[in-house]
Design an enzyme around this catalytic site. Structure first.
Site, PDB file in Angstrom:
ATOM      1  N   ASP A  58      -1.944   6.730   6.041  1.00 42.57           N
ATOM      2  CA  ASP A  58      -2.986   5.858   5.506  1.00 42.57           C
ATOM      3  C   ASP A  58      -3.337   4.889   6.634  1.00 42.57           C
ATOM      4  OD1 ASP A  58      -4.535   3.937   4.311  1.00 42.57           O
ATOM      5  OD2 ASP A  58      -3.140   3.498   2.663  1.00 42.57           O
TER       6      ASP A  58
ATOM      7  N   TRP B 118       0.827  -1.211   0.000  1.00 47.39           N
ATOM      8  CA  TRP B 118       0.000   0.000   0.000  1.00 47.39           C
ATOM      9  C   TRP B 118       0.858   1.256   0.000  1.00 47.39           C
ATOM     10  CZ3 TRP B 118      -4.320  -0.534  -2.124  1.00 47.39           C
ATOM     11  CH2 TRP B 118      -5.066  -1.694  -1.946  1.00 47.39           C
TER      12      TRP B 118
ATOM     13  N   LYS C 224     -12.828  -1.457   6.117  1.00 48.68           N
ATOM     14  CA  LYS C 224     -12.102  -2.385   6.990  1.00 48.68           C
ATOM     15  C   LYS C 224     -12.566  -2.232   8.439  1.00 48.68           C
ATOM     16  CE  LYS C 224      -8.928  -2.711   3.387  1.00 48.68           C
ATOM     17  NZ  LYS C 224      -8.152  -1.892   2.484  1.00 48.68           N
TER      18      LYS C 224
HETATM   19  C1  LIG Z   1      -7.547  -1.400   1.431  1.00 50.08           C
HETATM   20  C2  LIG Z   1      -6.455  -0.428   1.540  1.00 50.08           C
HETATM   21  C3  LIG Z   1      -6.304   0.609   0.616  1.00 50.08           C
HETATM   22  C4  LIG Z   1      -7.183   0.758  -0.609  1.00 50.08           C
HETATM   23  O1  LIG Z   1      -8.425   1.186  -0.253  1.00 50.08           O
HETATM   24  P1  LIG Z   1      -9.543   1.464  -1.389  1.00 50.08           P
HETATM   25  O2  LIG Z   1     -10.617   2.054  -0.537  1.00 50.08           O
HETATM   26  O3  LIG Z   1      -9.887   0.155  -1.994  1.00 50.08           O
HETATM   27  O4  LIG Z   1      -8.977   2.414  -2.358  1.00 50.08           O
HETATM   28  C5  LIG Z   1      -5.289   1.525   0.825  1.00 50.08           C
HETATM   29  N1  LIG Z   1      -4.451   1.412   1.864  1.00 50.08           N
HETATM   30  C6  LIG Z   1      -4.558   0.427   2.769  1.00 50.08           C
HETATM   31  C7  LIG Z   1      -3.600   0.364   3.911  1.00 50.08           C
HETATM   32  C8  LIG Z   1      -5.564  -0.528   2.627  1.00 50.08           C
HETATM   33  O5  LIG Z   1      -5.677  -1.510   3.523  1.00 50.08           O
END
Ligand SMILES: *Cc1c(COP(=O)(O)O)cnc(C)c1O
Length: 359
Positions: free
Chosen positions: A171, A102, A195
């Site tokens: 993030d 990521w 999540k």
């Molecule tokens: C799932 C995830 C993403 C991507 O998220 P989307 O909403 O599908 O764009 C980005 N960073 C992390 C750490 C993730 O777990």
């Protein structure tokens, strides 16, 4: 009705109580004679829910008025571009850490719109980890340092965020609201909701308002944080049903108690890692111990054949979502806030009996 033990990485498990509440109100929300999905986003019925969700997030994370809490679309992936577009006008630079899949994606997008420095890269390390603070080669004039708080695929996370003179940008898609953190060290936090917070289609962004004052005037309207701040995330039609479910999740968190939830997360992870570490190396954790994630527990079995058999037998026994990400293989149990302790205890029983039968 039979519900599975859901270890999906995202979209992921939601609290049963939240789903039941949503079902109960689906056809007639609060006596309005319609679903919240059918309500105008400009009406009071919807706006109350919208503002309740924001207020609860502010309370949980102790977010001051210096920050805006935004509900955006396009996933966390859109934030990979939006963050540098808004925070890095021409001539400004930022530092990025590369800790895995990521973080790599965040870097790739930032490089398209700004000049950034990758100040540490352990994305290819096995066992997986995040950089050490001592490895960071920080740039003196960086506007922010980007970290991927929890690498969802590799199962490694930042325990202690690095000390910096600039604000952190994180993030937090896969660990927001899963543990304590000090918001004052962060300039911006973003997280896809699917999540730890709610359904997909919604991204939560928490941004310190002074950091976007230099955003270029020619940014497209929808890509500007200021557009969404000025209109309380109601500039255009928001993903109202997802925000409603997020509001229900925040009510559920209030009922469980934030502290209890955090404590439970530590306990769930400890139980699972104890099963891995107590297997005499039959199950092998894939992350360096001190960087192990409490949200995504990743491990391997002695062979890929056994891993495939593990996933298939687990599925038959009602445990789903355990197959590791296609890019890395192995096993991954995602145990976000909404995954009950019971699901983890049952998984450990399954792991022990699978090892006895195949070890
Ligand atoms: C799932 C995830 C993403 C991507 O998220 P989307 O909403 O599908 O764009 C980005 N960073 C992390 C750490 C993730 O777990």
């Amino acid at each position: 009705m039979s519900r599975v033990y859901n270890f999906n990485a995202g979209p992921a498990a939601l609290p049963l109580e939240v789903l039941e509440n949503a079902r109960a109100e689906l056809l007639d929300f609060n006596g309005t004679g319609m679903s919240i999905m059918e309500a105008s986003h400009r009406g009071k019925v919807y706006e109350d829910i919208h503002n309740e969700a924001i207020a609860n997030l502010r309370e949980f994370m102790d977010i001051s008025d210096d920050y805006a809490v935004l509900f955006l679309q396009g996933g966390a992936s859109t934030q990979f571009s939006m963050v540098p577009m808004n925070l890095l006008p021409p001539g400004e630079t930022a530092d990025y850490t590369n800790s895995g899949t990521w973080a790599s994606k965040a870097i790739k997008e930032a490089e398209k719109v700004a000049l950034i420095n990758v100040v540490a890269d352990c994305s290819k390390d096995i066992p997986t980890r995040v950089p050490l603070a001592s490895e960071l080669n920080l740039t003196s004039n960086a506007k922010y340092l980007h970290v991927t708080s929890n690498e969802t695929i590799s199962g490694a996370r930042w325990n202690d965020y690095p000390e910096t003179s600039c604000p952190l940008v994180a993030d937090m898609s896969s660990d927001i609201l899963s543990r304590h953190f000090d918001i004052s060290r962060f300039g911006l936090i973003y997280a896809g909701a699917q999540k730890n917070l709610g359904p997909s289609g919604l991204t939560v962004v928490i941004v310190r308002k002074d950091l976007i004052e230099g955003a270029p005037d020619d940014l497209p309207t929808m890509m500007r944080y200021s557009t969404h701040i000025e209109d309380n995330s109601l500039y255009n039609t928001p993903p109202s049903f997802s925000i409603y479910v997020l509001a229900l999740v925040t009510r559920w968190i209030k009922k469980v108690g934030l502290e209890n939830l955090y404590k439970q997360n530590v306990e769930k992870a400890a139980v699972l890692y104890a099963a891995i570490d107590g297997s005499d190396g039959w199950y092998k954790g894939t992350a360096v111990k001190e960087f192990r994630s409490d949200m995504n527990v990743t491990f391997r079995l002695p062979s890929e054949e056994l891993e495939a058999k593990f996933v298939s037998e687990a599925t038959k026994s009602g445990f789903i979502g355990l197959k590791g990400h296609r890019s890395v293989g192995g096993i991954r149990a995602s145990i976000y806030n909404a995954v009950p302790v019971e699901a983890v205890n049952e998984l450990v029983k399954f792991m022990n009996s699978f090892m006895r039968a195949n070890g």
